[in-house]
Motif scaffolding. Sequence first.
Motif, mmCIF file in Angstrom:
data_model
loop_
_atom_site.group_PDB
_atom_site.id
_atom_site.type_symbol
_atom_site.label_atom_id
_atom_site.label_comp_id
_atom_site.label_asym_id
_atom_site.label_seq_id
_atom_site.Cartn_x
_atom_site.Cartn_y
_atom_site.Cartn_z
ATOM 1 N N ILE A 130 9.576 3.095 11.499
ATOM 2 C CA ILE A 130 9.080 2.167 10.495
ATOM 3 C C ILE A 130 10.186 1.710 9.554
ATOM 4 C CG2 ILE A 130 8.456 3.940 8.797
ATOM 5 C CD1 ILE A 130 5.971 2.142 8.220
ATOM 6 N N LEU A 131 11.268 2.487 9.458
ATOM 7 C CA LEU A 131 12.378 2.096 8.604
ATOM 8 C C LEU A 131 13.009 0.804 9.107
ATOM 9 C CD1 LEU A 131 14.079 5.577 8.018
ATOM 10 C CD2 LEU A 131 12.480 4.365 6.525
ATOM 11 N N GLY A 132 13.158 0.694 10.421
ATOM 12 C CA GLY A 132 13.719 -0.525 10.990
ATOM 13 C C GLY A 132 12.799 -1.715 10.797
ATOM 14 N N THR A 133 11.489 -1.504 10.984
ATOM 15 C CA THR A 133 10.527 -2.591 10.780
ATOM 16 C C THR A 133 10.540 -3.069 9.342
ATOM 17 O OG1 THR A 133 9.105 -1.637 12.502
ATOM 18 C CG2 THR A 133 8.093 -3.222 10.996
ATOM 19 N N PHE A 134 10.564 -2.130 8.414
ATOM 20 C CA PHE A 134 10.579 -2.498 6.997
ATOM 21 C C PHE A 134 11.883 -3.206 6.639
ATOM 22 C CE2 PHE A 134 11.262 -1.775 2.481
ATOM 23 C CZ PHE A 134 10.026 -2.077 1.946
ATOM 24 N N GLY A 135 12.996 -2.700 7.145
ATOM 25 C CA GLY A 135 14.288 -3.316 6.844
ATOM 26 C C GLY A 135 14.374 -4.750 7.343
ATOM 27 N N ALA A 136 13.781 -5.020 8.496
ATOM 28 C CA ALA A 136 13.810 -6.383 9.027
ATOM 29 C C ALA A 136 13.023 -7.349 8.157
ATOM 30 C CB ALA A 136 13.256 -6.389 10.448
ATOM 31 N N ASN A 137 11.982 -6.848 7.480
ATOM 32 C CA ASN A 137 11.144 -7.700 6.629
ATOM 33 C C ASN A 137 11.544 -7.657 5.155
ATOM 34 O OD1 ASN A 137 9.452 -8.489 8.785
ATOM 35 N ND2 ASN A 137 8.244 -6.616 8.576
ATOM 36 N N LEU A 138 12.630 -6.956 4.847
ATOM 37 C CA LEU A 138 13.029 -6.785 3.445
ATOM 38 C C LEU A 138 13.269 -8.103 2.711
ATOM 39 C CD1 LEU A 138 13.549 -4.578 1.367
ATOM 40 C CD2 LEU A 138 15.960 -4.588 2.045
ATOM 41 N N PRO A 139 13.911 -9.120 3.333
ATOM 42 C CA PRO A 139 14.098 -10.379 2.597
ATOM 43 C C PRO A 139 12.788 -11.045 2.188
ATOM 44 C CG PRO A 139 15.576 -10.281 4.486
ATOM 45 C CD PRO A 139 14.625 -9.129 4.625
ATOM 46 N N GLN A 140 11.735 -10.872 2.972
ATOM 47 C CA GLN A 140 10.432 -11.426 2.603
ATOM 48 C C GLN A 140 9.693 -10.503 1.626
ATOM 49 O OE1 GLN A 140 11.268 -11.067 6.034
ATOM 50 N NE2 GLN A 140 12.118 -13.147 6.003
ATOM 51 N N VAL A 146 7.931 -8.245 -5.871
ATOM 52 C CA VAL A 146 8.329 -8.286 -7.277
ATOM 53 C C VAL A 146 7.470 -9.285 -8.050
ATOM 54 C CG1 VAL A 146 10.199 -8.906 -8.863
ATOM 55 C CG2 VAL A 146 10.690 -7.511 -6.841
ATOM 56 N N LEU A 147 7.189 -10.434 -7.448
ATOM 57 C CA LEU A 147 6.351 -11.434 -8.127
ATOM 58 C C LEU A 147 4.972 -10.870 -8.417
ATOM 59 C CD1 LEU A 147 5.929 -14.312 -9.168
ATOM 60 C CD2 LEU A 147 5.255 -14.970 -6.831
ATOM 61 N N GLN A 148 4.375 -10.180 -7.453
ATOM 62 C CA GLN A 148 3.045 -9.598 -7.661
ATOM 63 C C GLN A 148 3.070 -8.516 -8.740
ATOM 64 O OE1 GLN A 148 0.441 -8.670 -4.302
ATOM 65 N NE2 GLN A 148 1.913 -9.625 -2.924
ATOM 66 N N VAL A 149 4.094 -7.679 -8.745
ATOM 67 C CA VAL A 149 4.179 -6.606 -9.733
ATOM 68 C C VAL A 149 4.286 -7.177 -11.139
ATOM 69 C CG1 VAL A 149 5.640 -4.739 -10.615
ATOM 70 C CG2 VAL A 149 5.132 -4.876 -8.175
ATOM 71 N N ALA A 261 -2.523 -6.523 1.028
ATOM 72 C CA ALA A 261 -1.540 -7.558 1.350
ATOM 73 C C ALA A 261 -0.173 -6.955 1.639
ATOM 74 C CB ALA A 261 -1.452 -8.562 0.199
ATOM 75 N N ILE A 262 0.255 -6.006 0.828
ATOM 76 C CA ILE A 262 1.557 -5.383 1.039
ATOM 77 C C ILE A 262 1.518 -4.424 2.219
ATOM 78 C CG2 ILE A 262 3.236 -3.790 0.030
ATOM 79 C CD1 ILE A 262 3.420 -6.603 -1.077
ATOM 80 N N LEU A 263 0.448 -3.655 2.340
ATOM 81 C CA LEU A 263 0.359 -2.674 3.423
ATOM 82 C C LEU A 263 0.368 -3.345 4.787
ATOM 83 C CD1 LEU A 263 -2.236 -0.106 2.020
ATOM 84 C CD2 LEU A 263 0.215 0.249 2.340
ATOM 85 N N THR A 264 -0.484 -4.345 4.965
ATOM 86 C CA THR A 264 -0.575 -4.988 6.281
ATOM 87 C C THR A 264 0.661 -5.815 6.605
ATOM 88 O OG1 THR A 264 -1.765 -6.857 5.288
ATOM 89 C CG2 THR A 264 -3.087 -5.071 6.220
ATOM 90 N N GLY A 265 1.280 -6.376 5.579
ATOM 91 C CA GLY A 265 2.424 -7.241 5.824
ATOM 92 C C GLY A 265 3.737 -6.505 6.036
#
Length: 317
Positions: A130-140, A146-149, A261-265
């Motif tokens: 999952i680290l690789g999956t998350f890293g690939a989506n990090l720019p999005q 941050v905007l939601q927080v 939204a964050i979990l599924t994305g």
Amino acid sequence: MGDSLVIASTKPTFVSSLKTTIAKHPAAAFLVFFYVTGWIFFLPALLGTSGFGLLAYDLPPQPSILALTLVGLAGGAFLVTRIADGKEGVRELRSRYFTWRTGPQWYLLALFGAPLLLLVGAAVVQGTGILGTFGANLPQFLPNYVLQVVLIALLISLWEETGWMAFLTARWQKRFGPVLASLMVAPLFGLGHFPLLFLAGGLTDSGRLTASEVPEYVFYLLVLFAVPVRLILTWVFNSTGGSLPLVALLHASFDVTASAAILTGFYPGVDGRLMYFGLAIVAIGVLVVTRGRLGYCQPSAPTIPSAIPAPSPVPLS
């Protein structure tokens, strides 16, 4: 006749008696005000089809949540503070909104501590893939998250923590210490979410809770979620000199990280409840490292000037 008039004029009115009671019991007055206004604000949504279905309309819970945080929590905190502590107390409470100058590490923790904690928990449970999956989506992830927080912190968490942290916890930790104050606030904080149990989409984005899920979510609200969150928020509040903006950002980050939204994305297949278990471990660690002080410094008692020594006798010539 004259004496009776004097006695009648000095008899306390209902308003003056109420103010006296509030001044004597500010915490209880705040909680009564909050819970009463809470059920009043949630009543329209509860009566609709998303709630008990007594009326044929559908009203989402978000307007009720916003109104409750502004009026029931922030408004109640300022109202009770004005009656109990006067203008000086209101000035001190208001200053918490502008206590933002602190180390950058606290902002990094407030913004990214929760998603990093969930990522570590997911890697432990599901493997490092999952680290690789998350890293690939990090720019999005970064701008979206941050905007939601920031948005949730400004609209909800800042006003919510005005009541729970800057008013109630700050007041109680002077009497009971930070740990006991946090443990006392935790179930009260959880109880404030109870109307959401009866609303579709209130506590979970998946819809209405089933009867078997209600006890589980009550446990989350009163214990698993509430206790670690209150302990960690108290630690951050005390360690940053009473910064409400930092506490609001951290609280908002918990809510956003566990949102659908964050979990599924960005955390596919990860159970958001992992974050709450992680928070419990972090809270235990904070308790150990701070030796139960949670960053709190007991205000020093005012020094009493020593007695002025008697003047030496003047020798007789």
